[in-house]
Design an enzyme around this catalytic site. Sequence first.
Site, PDB file in Angstrom:
ATOM      1  N   ASN A 151       0.858  -1.189   0.000  1.00  0.00           N
ATOM      2  CA  ASN A 151       0.000   0.000   0.000  1.00  0.00           C
ATOM      3  C   ASN A 151       0.884   1.225   0.000  1.00  0.00           C
ATOM      4  O   ASN A 151       1.761   1.365   0.863  1.00  0.00           O
ATOM      5  CB  ASN A 151      -0.894   0.049   1.235  1.00  0.00           C
ATOM      6  CG  ASN A 151      -1.884   1.206   1.181  1.00  0.00           C
ATOM      7  OD1 ASN A 151      -2.735   1.239   0.301  1.00  0.00           O
ATOM      8  ND2 ASN A 151      -1.747   2.154   2.092  1.00  0.00           N
ATOM      9  N   GLU A 152       0.692   2.086  -0.972  1.00  0.00           N
ATOM     10  CA  GLU A 152       1.456   3.335  -1.040  1.00  0.00           C
ATOM     11  C   GLU A 152       2.911   3.136  -0.621  1.00  0.00           C
ATOM     12  O   GLU A 152       3.374   3.707   0.375  1.00  0.00           O
ATOM     13  CB  GLU A 152       0.799   4.421  -0.204  1.00  0.00           C
ATOM     14  CG  GLU A 152      -0.461   4.962  -0.839  1.00  0.00           C
ATOM     15  CD  GLU A 152      -0.867   6.326  -0.291  1.00  0.00           C
ATOM     16  OE1 GLU A 152      -0.272   6.785   0.695  1.00  0.00           O
ATOM     17  OE2 GLU A 152      -1.780   6.928  -0.868  1.00  0.00           O
ATOM     18  N   GLU A 309      -7.708   5.627  -4.439  1.00  0.00           N
ATOM     19  CA  GLU A 309      -8.100   6.277  -3.181  1.00  0.00           C
ATOM     20  C   GLU A 309      -8.332   7.752  -3.433  1.00  0.00           C
ATOM     21  O   GLU A 309      -7.568   8.389  -4.174  1.00  0.00           O
ATOM     22  CB  GLU A 309      -6.970   6.210  -2.141  1.00  0.00           C
ATOM     23  CG  GLU A 309      -6.812   4.914  -1.424  1.00  0.00           C
ATOM     24  CD  GLU A 309      -5.742   5.042  -0.327  1.00  0.00           C
ATOM     25  OE1 GLU A 309      -5.558   6.138   0.233  1.00  0.00           O
ATOM     26  OE2 GLU A 309      -5.086   4.032  -0.058  1.00  0.00           O
ATOM     27  N   GLU A 357      -6.933   7.213  12.237  1.00  0.00           N
ATOM     28  CA  GLU A 357      -7.644   7.849  11.130  1.00  0.00           C
ATOM     29  C   GLU A 357      -9.143   7.966  11.381  1.00  0.00           C
ATOM     30  O   GLU A 357      -9.921   8.053  10.441  1.00  0.00           O
ATOM     31  CB  GLU A 357      -7.366   7.083   9.830  1.00  0.00           C
ATOM     32  CG  GLU A 357      -5.903   7.186   9.439  1.00  0.00           C
ATOM     33  CD  GLU A 357      -5.568   6.559   8.102  1.00  0.00           C
ATOM     34  OE1 GLU A 357      -4.783   7.144   7.356  1.00  0.00           O
ATOM     35  OE2 GLU A 357      -6.097   5.460   7.826  1.00  0.00           O
ATOM     36  N   LYS A 358      -9.515   8.012  12.658  1.00  0.00           N
ATOM     37  CA  LYS A 358     -10.959   8.029  12.949  1.00  0.00           C
ATOM     38  C   LYS A 358     -11.633   9.319  12.498  1.00  0.00           C
ATOM     39  O   LYS A 358     -12.847   9.360  12.344  1.00  0.00           O
ATOM     40  CB  LYS A 358     -11.235   7.730  14.423  1.00  0.00           C
ATOM     41  CG  LYS A 358     -10.572   8.655  15.410  1.00  0.00           C
ATOM     42  CD  LYS A 358     -10.853   8.171  16.830  1.00  0.00           C
ATOM     43  CE  LYS A 358     -10.072   8.955  17.857  1.00  0.00           C
ATOM     44  NZ  LYS A 358      -8.595   8.809  17.674  1.00  0.00           N
ATOM     45  N   HIS A 360     -10.884  10.740   9.625  1.00  0.00           N
ATOM     46  CA  HIS A 360     -10.850  10.779   8.154  1.00  0.00           C
ATOM     47  C   HIS A 360     -12.256  10.463   7.654  1.00  0.00           C
ATOM     48  O   HIS A 360     -12.914   9.561   8.164  1.00  0.00           O
ATOM     49  CB  HIS A 360      -9.856   9.730   7.653  1.00  0.00           C
ATOM     50  CG  HIS A 360      -9.453   9.909   6.221  1.00  0.00           C
ATOM     51  ND1 HIS A 360     -10.311   9.699   5.173  1.00  0.00           N
ATOM     52  CD2 HIS A 360      -8.264  10.277   5.669  1.00  0.00           C
ATOM     53  CE1 HIS A 360      -9.673   9.925   4.036  1.00  0.00           C
ATOM     54  NE2 HIS A 360      -8.432  10.286   4.307  1.00  0.00           N
TER      55      HIS A 360
HETATM   56  C1  GAL Z   1      -3.343   7.010   2.145  1.00  0.00           C
HETATM   57  C2  GAL Z   1      -3.277   5.572   2.635  1.00  0.00           C
HETATM   58  C3  GAL Z   1      -4.572   5.135   3.268  1.00  0.00           C
HETATM   59  C4  GAL Z   1      -5.052   6.191   4.219  1.00  0.00           C
HETATM   60  C5  GAL Z   1      -5.216   7.497   3.482  1.00  0.00           C
HETATM   61  C6  GAL Z   1      -5.740   8.620   4.324  1.00  0.00           C
HETATM   62  O1  GAL Z   1      -2.072   7.539   2.090  1.00  0.00           O
HETATM   63  O2  GAL Z   1      -2.978   4.709   1.563  1.00  0.00           O
HETATM   64  O3  GAL Z   1      -4.364   3.922   3.936  1.00  0.00           O
HETATM   65  O4  GAL Z   1      -4.135   6.328   5.263  1.00  0.00           O
HETATM   66  O5  GAL Z   1      -3.970   7.887   2.981  1.00  0.00           O
HETATM   67  O6  GAL Z   1      -5.850   9.803   3.587  1.00  0.00           O
END
Ligand code: GAL
Length: 677
Positions: A151-152, A309, A357-358, A360
């Site tokens: 992932n990224e 994403e 990340e709650k 987000h």
């Molecule tokens: C990306 C990541 C995700 C999440 C997202 C939040 O960088 O791949 O898992 O963290 O950011 O914006």
Amino acid sequence: MRDLLGRLGGFGYGGDYNPEQWPPEVWAEDMALMREAGVNLVTLGIFSWANVEPEPGRYDWAWFDQVMDLLADNGIAVCLATMTASPPPWLARLHPETLPVTADGTVLAPGARQQYTPSSPVYRRYAVRHAEALATRYAGHPALAAWHVGNEYGCHVAESYGEVDAEAFRTWLRERYDGLDALNTAWSTAFWSQRYAAWDEIQPPRTAPTFGNPAQRIDFRRFSSDALLACYTAERDVLRAITPDTPVTTNFIPLGNPALDFHAWAAEEDVVSYDSYPDPADPQAHIMAAYSYDLMRSLKGGLPWLLLEQAPSAVNWRQVNRPKPPGRMRLWSWQAVARGADAVLFFQWRASRGGAEKFHSAMVPHAGPQSRTFAEVRELGADLAGASEIAGTQVPADAALVLDWPSWWALEQPSHPSTRLRQTEADRAHYAPLWRAGVTCDVVRPSAGLSAYRLVVVPNLYLLDAEAAAHLAGFVRDGGHLVVSFFSGVVDGDDRIHPGGAPGPLAEVLGLRVTEFWPLAQGEHVELAEDGGPGWLAEGRPHGTLWSEETRLEGASPLVTFASGGAAGHAAVTVHAYGAGTAYYLATRPDAESMRVIMDGVCRSAGVGPVWPGLPDGVEAVRRGPYVLLLNHDDRAHDIPVPAEARDATDPRGNRVGAELTLPAADALWIRSARDL
Ligand code: GAL
């Protein structure tokens, strides 16, 4: 890719699905809501490693099987993650040597994510074993549609400087250089008594008393991108062996973080995918978003890519996290589609209750489906389902911008005439006027085939070898128009100054030599004056920022001259006829309005035009196959004059397009028009 598209029957739509954060009762509700929202594709399992393999070699597949089956039963395809982005805590307990180390020796601890160094053979062994176990288990599962490796990559840990890394760096260097003498020459180690007598003396560029060796730093960036890539390809190879027909991708980090050489990476993917997080608080964010989408499309020669994403509304990681106002999420999703995306996915499906990340946003917010965000998610799902005929089509472009990762890495090293130069700012300064003019651009590497383009723009190519320069010169000789901005062609691939100085191997095609750099401080500017007749500068007080320089013209003619500052009297913009083409040079960063005038002039001369002439500022038009997509980024409605050629077009609702159409604020629409406008 064809398989994925064929299977979905149109655009992919969905998000990161993290069911391990929720009890199974919630999964049933998830399925119902996904169907309601038109979700047909999720990325699954990205952070599931610790839940699937709680102890090394002991797997708990039952819950994951259940989720895969549920998704299959609901007609939702899975882009299945290999789960290797965040190793379980046991890996660091058993193998602390897998942890990454910063340049000053700090070992990064577990407790967040991405806590591994890509050079660790131990990490790679466990990651590949995990990918293999997963592929073996789910090969042939009806939900499996694509693979999402890691992932990224490089998002948090782009480089690691520990002992494991030092060893791997030396191995990489031995392959790159034909002996230590060659390395000593390439790294200019005669300077500051750095000559290496043995490979073991070479270290990663750790924190040092003062400026480190720039060639070493650039090689370390190359090595680090390759080290991460080797993690990706090791997993990919295992997946391909077990599921040869399932496309493999990894989601690229948002542009701005230069960790990975996307050109090298894209070559190893079946389909390119990208994560995009434009800032809703930035009224111009859509311009560089467009640039990054053009890059994604260009990475595989124009093939569609996946937006894997984006945020449904706010993120959690800026200082102040603004939500997307009504309509913006839909508009920005359509922008990605306009520029070649065949999937629109979000991070994430359901907002987390706990964890970092709650706050987000998610497709299903904490407030639940009775929310503006979910309503917009549902609306977009329906929109995309009704536009499936657009999926798979390509975006034509007459113009291209050049971007090269090694040059980017080299440009932003310290100990330069100015440390104010930033690659993405240079890209933005050159791309924005083209975007405003409605010109569609590709974004390509310097060695890319250029014959399809009439115009090629080089915002800042500091590092340039003779071969790539000859390629650009050949493009002009054959009739192309080339724009090159300052501080290009300065060094070769080893960061050694080209003999004779800038613009090095571009001197002949540009018809000039730079004799002195006069960089400008923050807030400083120099006045510009027309030289070759009017039409090359904005009205008022046109000025240059960031840079000026003295040049010796060797065939080029000045169009604009510096009227103040250290380089007063020298050319600020030049033109040079070369072969059948024309080369322009910008010795400064003109103010945005002048930049617009200059690029408009260059486009006219190159015969490059907008997709849809006469659009108001803030309205974007992009052609995809026989469709034109119109996007209004402005916060007010615009009446758009429709060119006569487009009047036999139809909009998505089957209406014939008249002499004018109204595009509400933050709205998007597409029309079918096989003919150019
Ligand atoms: C990306 C990541 C995700 C999440 C997202 C939040 O960088 O791949 O898992 O963290 O950011 O914006």
